[in-house]
Design an enzyme around this catalytic site. Structure first.
Site, short mmCIF file in Angstrom:
data_model
loop_
_atom_site.label_atom_id
_atom_site.label_comp_id
_atom_site.label_asym_id
_atom_site.label_seq_id
_atom_site.Cartn_x
_atom_site.Cartn_y
_atom_site.Cartn_z
N GLU A 165 51.31 14.52 -14.88
CA GLU A 165 50.39 15.60 -15.20
C GLU A 165 49.07 15.42 -14.44
OE1 GLU A 165 49.92 15.86 -19.45
OE2 GLU A 165 52.05 15.48 -19.80
N GLY A 167 45.66 16.20 -13.05
CA GLY A 167 44.65 17.19 -13.42
C GLY A 167 43.39 16.97 -12.62
N ARG A 168 42.56 16.04 -13.10
CA ARG A 168 41.29 15.73 -12.43
C ARG A 168 41.51 15.45 -10.94
NH1 ARG A 168 36.53 13.28 -14.67
NH2 ARG A 168 37.70 12.79 -16.56
N CYS A 232 17.01 20.81 -24.65
CA CYS A 232 16.13 20.09 -25.57
C CYS A 232 16.73 18.76 -26.02
CB CYS A 232 15.79 20.96 -26.77
SG CYS A 232 14.82 22.41 -26.34
#
Length: 303
Positions: A165, A167-168, A232
């Site tokens: 698999e 991906g990245r 913030c």
């Protein structure tokens, strides 16, 4: 996939004819036994007990992972599925995590699941790391595949189907995020504040991921700056200690290798609008996702 699949999600998957569902826990089996009317192919997700050298929030194959079943629990699940009249056990699944910079954990994980028996399908997941910074040195695609194939040949059935698999490692370097400098503040350190931050790149806050950056029209070199976001949070620091060449208000800052998890985890914190996506090729550019508007942010509010 998923460690907490609901009845509705499983019903939708079965109705849509999803080819294979990954069993993560015993409740998945209970739910599918109720939902499935005919036959459904499944894999069992295994915890191989391997902790790769990555950020702990990126690790999913260690003994205390929330994903999958331990080797001992997997044996129970396998026997139960073999006896099922509705669920067809095709094989095993594992996934070690993400941004893994060595092939050794992948080798160890295959060794760990081999003792569970012989199956027709082994999904070995993904996790291969990519080069985010000048210092990063992940295995090449060829090195990764060579390690998987050699280990699979040694420990798994020769006729088994091997799935991965990616991906990245496929999409990370396909994108560059562009920011505009809003202000520069000099105190104990010099802050270069941009018009984005943790709302469009959570990898830094969640995983401590390091990126590189440059002024778009003055690449490389320069002094050290803290490139910070506009949200913030004191932790909204995109890159601390990055070299930029004489940044000025209005400059475009380019941050490469943002194609994997930045847009997918983008959010509306502080009312931030998610950025547009522009495809570029051979000198041509076209928008494929528009920038969010304030009207978009209010569209789900009820009177």
């Amino acid at each position: 996939h998923g460690n907490a699949k609901t009845d509705d999600e499983l019903e939708m998957a079965v109705k849509a004819g999803v080819g294979t569902i990954v069993i993560d826990n015993f409740d998945d089996i209970d739910r599918l036994e109720r939902i499935v009317k005919g036959e459904q192919a499944v894999l069992v997700r295994i915890i191989p007990g391997v902790l790769p050298d990555t950020h702990l929030a990126n690790a999913t194959g260690q003994d205390d992972s929330k994903f999958g079943l331990s080797i001992s629990d997997a044996r129970v699940a396998i026997e139960r599925l073999k006896a099922s009249k509705k669920l067809r056990l095709d094989g095993l699944h594992l996934h070690l995590g993400s941004q893994i910079m060595s092939t050794q954990p992948f080798i160890q994980s295959i060794e760990a699941i081999a003792s569970l028996g012989e199956f027709s399908v082994y999904d070995l997941g993904g996790g291969l790391g990519v080069r985010y910074t000048y210092k990063d040195s992940p295995p090449s695609i060829e090195e990764y595949l060579d390690a998987l194939i050699a280990t699979a040949r040694k420990y798994l059935p020769s006729t088994a189907k091997i799935l991965i698999e990616p991906g990245r490692s496929m999409v990370a370097d396909a994108a560059v995020t562009l920011y505009r400098v809003v202000t520069i503040k000099r105190s104990l350190r010099t802050f270069v504040a941009i018009d984005g931050g943790m709302a469009d790149n959570l990898e830094v806050s969640l995983y401590g991921q390091r990126f590189e950056a440059t002024v778009a029209n003055r690449v490389g070199g320069g002094e050290l700056y803290s490139l910070v976001g506009r949200h913030c949070e004191s932790g909204d620091i995109l890159i601390d200690g990055v070299r930029l060449q004489d940044p000025k208000v209005g400059d475009i800052i380019a941050v490469p290798v943002t194609g994997a998890y930045c847009l997918t985890m983008a959010n509306n914190y502080n009312g931030a609008r998610r950025p547009p996506v522009v495809f570029c090729l051979d000198g041509l550019a076209r928008a494929v996702v528009r920038r969010e508007t304030y009207e978009d942010l209010l569209s789900r509010d009820l009177n």
